[in-house]
Design a protein around this motif. Sequence first.
Motif, PDB file in Angstrom:
ATOM      1  N   ASN A 115      -9.006   5.987 -24.779  1.00 22.63           N
ATOM      2  CA  ASN A 115      -9.698   6.830 -23.810  1.00 22.63           C
ATOM      3  C   ASN A 115      -8.706   7.407 -22.804  1.00 22.63           C
ATOM      4  N   ALA A 116      -7.774   6.558 -22.344  1.00 23.54           N
ATOM      5  CA  ALA A 116      -6.762   7.024 -21.399  1.00 23.54           C
ATOM      6  C   ALA A 116      -5.791   7.984 -22.081  1.00 23.54           C
ATOM      7  N   ALA A 117      -5.405   7.669 -23.306  1.00 24.55           N
ATOM      8  CA  ALA A 117      -4.398   8.476 -24.003  1.00 24.55           C
ATOM      9  C   ALA A 117      -4.883   9.897 -24.275  1.00 24.55           C
ATOM     10  N   VAL A 118      -6.100  10.029 -24.798  1.00 26.58           N
ATOM     11  CA  VAL A 118      -6.587  11.354 -25.180  1.00 26.58           C
ATOM     12  C   VAL A 118      -6.927  12.208 -23.958  1.00 26.58           C
ATOM     13  N   ARG A 119      -7.084  11.576 -22.796  1.00 24.66           N
ATOM     14  CA  ARG A 119      -7.354  12.335 -21.569  1.00 24.66           C
ATOM     15  C   ARG A 119      -6.110  12.422 -20.672  1.00 24.66           C
ATOM     16  N   GLU A 120      -4.990  11.968 -21.184  1.00 26.25           N
ATOM     17  CA  GLU A 120      -3.717  11.998 -20.463  1.00 26.25           C
ATOM     18  C   GLU A 120      -3.820  11.365 -19.076  1.00 26.25           C
ATOM     19  N   VAL A 121      -4.484  10.218 -19.020  1.00 21.32           N
ATOM     20  CA  VAL A 121      -4.518   9.424 -17.793  1.00 21.32           C
ATOM     21  C   VAL A 121      -3.275   8.537 -17.781  1.00 21.32           C
ATOM     22  N   ASP A 122      -2.399   8.773 -16.823  1.00 19.93           N
ATOM     23  CA  ASP A 122      -1.183   7.967 -16.716  1.00 19.93           C
ATOM     24  C   ASP A 122      -1.522   6.592 -16.164  1.00 19.93           C
ATOM     25  N   ILE A 123      -0.990   5.553 -16.787  1.00 23.77           N
ATOM     26  CA  ILE A 123      -1.172   4.190 -16.305  1.00 23.77           C
ATOM     27  C   ILE A 123       0.186   3.678 -15.839  1.00 23.77           C
ATOM     28  N   LYS A 124       0.274   3.350 -14.552  1.00 20.77           N
ATOM     29  CA  LYS A 124       1.526   2.889 -13.969  1.00 20.77           C
ATOM     30  C   LYS A 124       1.348   1.502 -13.360  1.00 20.77           C
ATOM     31  N   GLY A 125       2.452   0.806 -13.237  1.00 20.80           N
ATOM     32  CA  GLY A 125       2.440  -0.485 -12.554  1.00 20.80           C
ATOM     33  C   GLY A 125       3.323  -0.436 -11.328  1.00 20.80           C
ATOM     34  N   VAL A 126       3.216  -1.466 -10.496  1.00 20.02           N
ATOM     35  CA  VAL A 126       4.105  -1.616  -9.348  1.00 20.02           C
ATOM     36  C   VAL A 126       4.585  -3.060  -9.293  1.00 20.02           C
ATOM     37  N   PHE A 127       5.763  -3.228  -8.725  1.00 24.85           N
ATOM     38  CA  PHE A 127       6.269  -4.574  -8.442  1.00 24.85           C
ATOM     39  C   PHE A 127       6.694  -4.622  -6.987  1.00 24.85           C
ATOM     40  N   ARG A 128       5.847  -5.201  -6.179  1.00 26.03           N
ATOM     41  CA  ARG A 128       6.079  -5.345  -4.745  1.00 26.03           C
ATOM     42  C   ARG A 128       6.272  -3.988  -4.076  1.00 26.03           C
ATOM     43  N   TYR A 129       7.537  -3.678  -3.659  1.00 24.42           N
ATOM     44  CA  TYR A 129       7.789  -2.481  -2.866  1.00 24.42           C
ATOM     45  C   TYR A 129       9.285  -2.330  -2.702  1.00 24.42           C
ATOM     46  N   CYS A 130       9.708  -1.176  -2.202  1.00 23.45           N
ATOM     47  CA  CYS A 130      11.098  -0.966  -1.794  1.00 23.45           C
ATOM     48  C   CYS A 130      11.143   0.213  -0.840  1.00 23.45           C
ATOM     49  N   GLY A 165       0.809  -1.209   0.000  1.00 22.60           N
ATOM     50  CA  GLY A 165       0.000   0.000   0.000  1.00 22.60           C
ATOM     51  C   GLY A 165       0.842   1.259   0.000  1.00 22.60           C
ATOM     52  N   ILE A 166       1.928   1.270   0.769  1.00 23.97           N
ATOM     53  CA  ILE A 166       2.814   2.438   0.806  1.00 23.97           C
ATOM     54  C   ILE A 166       3.441   2.676  -0.561  1.00 23.97           C
ATOM     55  N   HIS A 167       3.987   1.625  -1.146  1.00 24.72           N
ATOM     56  CA  HIS A 167       4.637   1.757  -2.455  1.00 24.72           C
ATOM     57  C   HIS A 167       3.619   2.166  -3.520  1.00 24.72           C
ATOM     58  N   ALA A 168       2.422   1.602  -3.440  1.00 24.09           N
ATOM     59  CA  ALA A 168       1.380   1.942  -4.414  1.00 24.09           C
ATOM     60  C   ALA A 168       0.992   3.411  -4.319  1.00 24.09           C
ATOM     61  N   CYS A 169       0.771   3.886  -3.108  1.00 23.61           N
ATOM     62  CA  CYS A 169       0.353   5.280  -2.935  1.00 23.61           C
ATOM     63  C   CYS A 169       1.464   6.251  -3.313  1.00 23.61           C
ATOM     64  N   ARG A 170       2.704   5.859  -3.070  1.00 30.09           N
ATOM     65  CA  ARG A 170       3.827   6.684  -3.518  1.00 30.09           C
ATOM     66  C   ARG A 170       3.873   6.747  -5.039  1.00 30.09           C
ATOM     67  N   ARG A 171       3.748   5.600  -5.687  1.00 34.32           N
ATOM     68  CA  ARG A 171       3.800   5.559  -7.152  1.00 34.32           C
ATOM     69  C   ARG A 171       2.624   6.310  -7.779  1.00 34.32           C
ATOM     70  N   ALA A 222     -11.572  -4.519  -2.131  1.00 32.95           N
ATOM     71  CA  ALA A 222     -11.453  -4.317  -0.691  1.00 32.95           C
ATOM     72  C   ALA A 222     -10.897  -5.550   0.014  1.00 32.95           C
ATOM     73  N   GLY A 223      -9.996  -6.260  -0.683  1.00 34.75           N
ATOM     74  CA  GLY A 223      -9.246  -7.320  -0.028  1.00 34.75           C
ATOM     75  C   GLY A 223      -8.131  -6.695   0.802  1.00 34.75           C
ATOM     76  N   PRO A 224      -7.221  -7.499   1.351  1.00 36.95           N
ATOM     77  CA  PRO A 224      -6.158  -6.947   2.200  1.00 36.95           C
ATOM     78  C   PRO A 224      -5.348  -5.833   1.547  1.00 36.95           C
ATOM     79  N   ILE A 225      -5.011  -5.982   0.263  1.00 31.68           N
ATOM     80  CA  ILE A 225      -4.184  -4.958  -0.390  1.00 31.68           C
ATOM     81  C   ILE A 225      -4.995  -3.685  -0.632  1.00 31.68           C
ATOM     82  N   GLY A 226      -6.245  -3.826  -1.011  1.00 33.30           N
ATOM     83  CA  GLY A 226      -7.094  -2.653  -1.154  1.00 33.30           C
ATOM     84  C   GLY A 226      -7.270  -1.927   0.168  1.00 33.30           C
ATOM     85  N   LEU A 227      -7.405  -2.682   1.244  1.00 28.68           N
ATOM     86  CA  LEU A 227      -7.614  -2.080   2.562  1.00 28.68           C
ATOM     87  C   LEU A 227      -6.369  -1.368   3.079  1.00 28.68           C
TER      88      LEU A 227
END
Length: 357
Positions: free
Chosen positions: A286-301, A160-166, A180-185
């Motif tokens: 739809n994402a491209a024309v509205r400049e919605v950034d799509i990012k991924g995460v791999f675990r955390y650091c 969750g910390i790494h996700a919110c930072r990213r 709303a599983g553990p990671i969502g929570l």
Amino acid sequence: MENLSVVLYKRREEKPKCDIVLENRPIKEPGEGEVVIRMHSVGICGSDVHYWINGRIGDFVVDDPMVIGHEASGTVEKCGKNVSHLKPGDRVAIEPGYPLVNDDFSKSGRYNLSPVYFCATPPDHGNLQRFYTHNADYCFKLPDNVTFEEGALIEPLSVGIHACRRAGIDLGQKVLICGAGPIGLVSLIIAKAMGAASVVITDLFENRLEKAKELGADFTIQIVRGESPQDTAKRIEKVLGGMPDRTIECTGAESAIQTGIYATKSGGCLLLVGMGPEKVSVPLVNAAVREVDIKGVFRYCNTWPTAISMLASGQINVKPLVTHRFPIEKSQEAFEHTRDSKGIKVMLKCDPNDQNP
């Protein structure tokens, strides 16, 4: 000393499912820079269950017997050579992954992108056992007011910390969390701590949404099977009073990713945390024309010190996440509880002399 361990064995007659086997294994002597830990609490993760049920996650296949478990805490039992920051008796939380090479990613602080040893990811053994030996630099001392279970929960909390930072969560933002599983929570908990003004969380199951409300969600939306992603996005916008600035997608479901794109405000960010199929169909234009950034995460650091500080200060509370506890001898039942979604976080207790949180 006996070292009761929970091991997955690949079935030969019923591939690819694994059997859960309890067996005594040798205690690995600590090498240079390592410590032996008397394990206390180990949480069961969805990935652990996935290995049990499917025998693999992507290219990581359980071919040889593998000790399972990676959300963990315990007490230092013995230190190897050149370990100076820990001593026997120290209570620690274990970061299950550490880099094996000092490459450019490690040097820049993004060691999660380097080749790593990671507990309970084939061929690496996990830590659901009475005694476990780990790299001392990735064992973090727990303050007296942080429990073992909180220490074990630092692993999912780190996601969750790494996700919110990213995602770039900031003061006053509207945030959507899908799942709303553990990671969502834990993402909800961290988003609120980082200053999100309003958070809406979605899920199929009402009991999970009730837990989300308990943990601070401003709004919840129960997903209706068969509803179009566009219609779900409209419901989200109505509830929030506007489109979310940031979306954290924790399910991996194609429909949820689609919803995330349609729902996210133009110029905002959709962060993909949940691992689903290798390929999904998404409204990319739809994402491209509205400049919605799509990012991924791999675990955390670089998250354990942050999580420990937040827990010790009382800034966040993860204790309500633990809904069931089992001794290590009842690991089969604990895994079945997790598989059947009978609770949020199931915790296994490894020390026969201390079954407390």
